[in-house]
Design an enzyme around this catalytic site. Structure first.
Site, mmCIF file in Angstrom:
data_model
loop_
_atom_site.group_PDB
_atom_site.id
_atom_site.type_symbol
_atom_site.label_atom_id
_atom_site.label_comp_id
_atom_site.label_asym_id
_atom_site.label_seq_id
_atom_site.Cartn_x
_atom_site.Cartn_y
_atom_site.Cartn_z
ATOM 1 N N LYS A 154 34.140 40.347 37.737
ATOM 2 C CA LYS A 154 34.588 40.465 36.345
ATOM 3 C C LYS A 154 36.049 40.101 36.196
ATOM 4 O O LYS A 154 36.482 39.597 35.172
ATOM 5 C CB LYS A 154 34.529 41.929 35.869
ATOM 6 C CG LYS A 154 33.240 42.619 35.903
ATOM 7 C CD LYS A 154 33.454 44.027 35.317
ATOM 8 C CE LYS A 154 32.414 44.997 35.789
ATOM 9 N NZ LYS A 154 32.784 45.691 37.024
ATOM 10 N N LYS B 155 42.166 44.574 46.932
ATOM 11 C CA LYS B 155 42.666 44.825 45.573
ATOM 12 C C LYS B 155 44.156 45.142 45.556
ATOM 13 O O LYS B 155 44.856 44.762 44.611
ATOM 14 C CB LYS B 155 41.876 45.941 44.886
ATOM 15 C CG LYS B 155 40.464 45.503 44.539
ATOM 16 C CD LYS B 155 39.854 46.327 43.420
ATOM 17 C CE LYS B 155 38.533 45.685 42.989
ATOM 18 N NZ LYS B 155 37.785 46.448 42.021
ATOM 19 N N LYS C 261 33.414 36.469 46.014
ATOM 20 C CA LYS C 261 32.329 37.074 45.238
ATOM 21 C C LYS C 261 32.553 36.854 43.745
ATOM 22 O O LYS C 261 33.701 36.790 43.286
ATOM 23 C CB LYS C 261 32.238 38.547 45.641
ATOM 24 C CG LYS C 261 32.258 39.552 44.561
ATOM 25 C CD LYS C 261 32.190 40.962 45.068
ATOM 26 C CE LYS C 261 33.074 41.784 44.133
ATOM 27 N NZ LYS C 261 32.539 43.003 43.648
#
Ligand code: AQP
Length: 342
Positions: free
Chosen positions: A208, A122, A205
């Site tokens: 969202k 991230k 993956k």
């Protein structure tokens, strides 16, 4: 054990959470919500959270955050969680999470945090510009779990490392203070959908926050959108194999078969027995039909619940009260163990 008491024997208690960081995906449903509902009433006390404090480790528009929090609560209920049988609440309404997280910030080591793959993914190449909250995320997650002395945490594959870190924090705290206060929590990672992959790239993956909406099925997608995304999902030119071994080097094919297996509650081998030899042109419409059949009732129930936000807020307020009655004595005892004058 009743609410309000500190758990010492570590009876079976489940905690898990989802970030209200955008629209819920099929990955959240199969990897988390469906499994949360499956653990309700199975001899566990079940506590499920909207982890809004985690969501703000990256920028969230305040109005979207409020909406996503209520939508997540609606998603939990529509997926089968009952606010009487499970405690459903919003993380920021229970201050004990951050009170315990500070203690854990002082227990956890920088090196442990730096090894977390979610942090590396991230923060990317721009770690200097990532928030301190994103770096400390796993210590807050450890507090979320341990403030309830939770023994089991159902999560997707991607969160396994964070639950292992929770165990490291519990062990170091117990060792440093010579107590046996926090349990060694078990991650529960079972089933065929612990890692639902992007529809555009079988190595990533489903998420969202993926910039491509075509990469995911949103829980609010209508039948047309679901069918169109599955029709356009990336695949290879071969027919489906008759055994799971035949999916080994075919990540996109494996993903679609896993989704089918999870939605139909059927083992992968049994699915392949039926569909082995079929082309994707035949399998994809079968998958679309199944996905619409399973997801449409959930999305229409979510929409219905979202029409009464006051009722959702009342469920969250009541859940927070019940959660606090468990968390407060745990934090009080933790602070005493650490040596804080109370
Ligand atoms: N693709 C997935 N497959 C299986 N499980 C998944 N989970 C999320 N995506 C998948 C599981 O859902 C729970 C809550 O996750 P989260 O929303 O709090 O955080 P996340 O894992 O970071 O999910 P996203 O969709 O990727 O969110 P963003 O884009 O905001 O970071 C966890 O149990 C997770 O394993």
């Amino acid at each position: 054990m009743s609410e309000g008491q500190v758990q010492t024997a570590f009876t079976k208690r489940v905690f898990s959470g989802i970030q209200p960081s955008g629209g819920l995906t099929l990955g959240n449903y199969l990897g988390a919500m469906k499994r949360f509902a499956g653990m309700q009433g199975q001899g566990f006390e079940t506590i499920y959270c909207m982890v809004d404090l985690h969501a703000i480790t990256v920028w969230q528009d305040p109005e979207n955050l409020r909406r996503a929090t209520r939508e997540l609560c609606a998603g939990y209920i529509a997926s089968g969680l009952n606010p009487e049988d499970s405690i459903l609440f919003n993380q920021s309404q229970v201050p004990e999470h951050t009170q315990l997280a500070w203690i854990f910030n002082c227990v956890a080591r920088m090196g442990w945090m730096q090894r977390m793959t979610q942090w590396k993914d991230k923060a990317g190449k721009n770690q200097q510009n990532a928030s301190l909250g994103l770096f400390a995320y796993p210590a807050l997650m450890a507090a979320d779990i341990l403030v309830y002395h939770a023994t089991h945490v159902p999560v997707g594959e991607d969160q396994k490392q964070h639950v292992e870190l929770t165990r490291d924090i519990a062990a170091k705290f117990n060792h440093d203070f010579g107590v046996d206060f926090f349990p060694m929590t078990e991650p529960v990672i079972e089933g065929t959908a612990t890692r639902v992959m992007s529809l555009r790239d079988g190595s990533k993956k489903m998420s969202k926050s993926d910039p491509s909406d075509m990469s995911r099925i949103n829980m609010t997608d209508n039948a047309d959108a679901i069918a169109s995304k599955i029709r356009k999902a990336r695949t290879d030119p071969d027919a489906l194999p008759s055994e799971a071994k035949g999916l080994e080097d075919r990540p996109e094919a494996r993903n679609l078969v896993n989704i089918f297996a999870a939605l139909s509650d059927t083992p992968v081998d049994a699915v392949l027995k039926d569909v082995g030899g079929k082309q994707f042109s035949e399998f994809k419409p079968m998958l679309s039909e199944l996905a619409v059949e399973k997801l449409a009732p959930i999305s229409s129930e979510m929409a219905r619940l979202m029409e009464a936000p006051d009722e959702i807020d009342a469920i969250l307020a009541r859940g927070a009260e019940r959660a606090r009655s468990i968390a407060e004595p745990v934090v009080k005892r933790t602070y005493e163990i650490v040596g804080m004058v109370r």
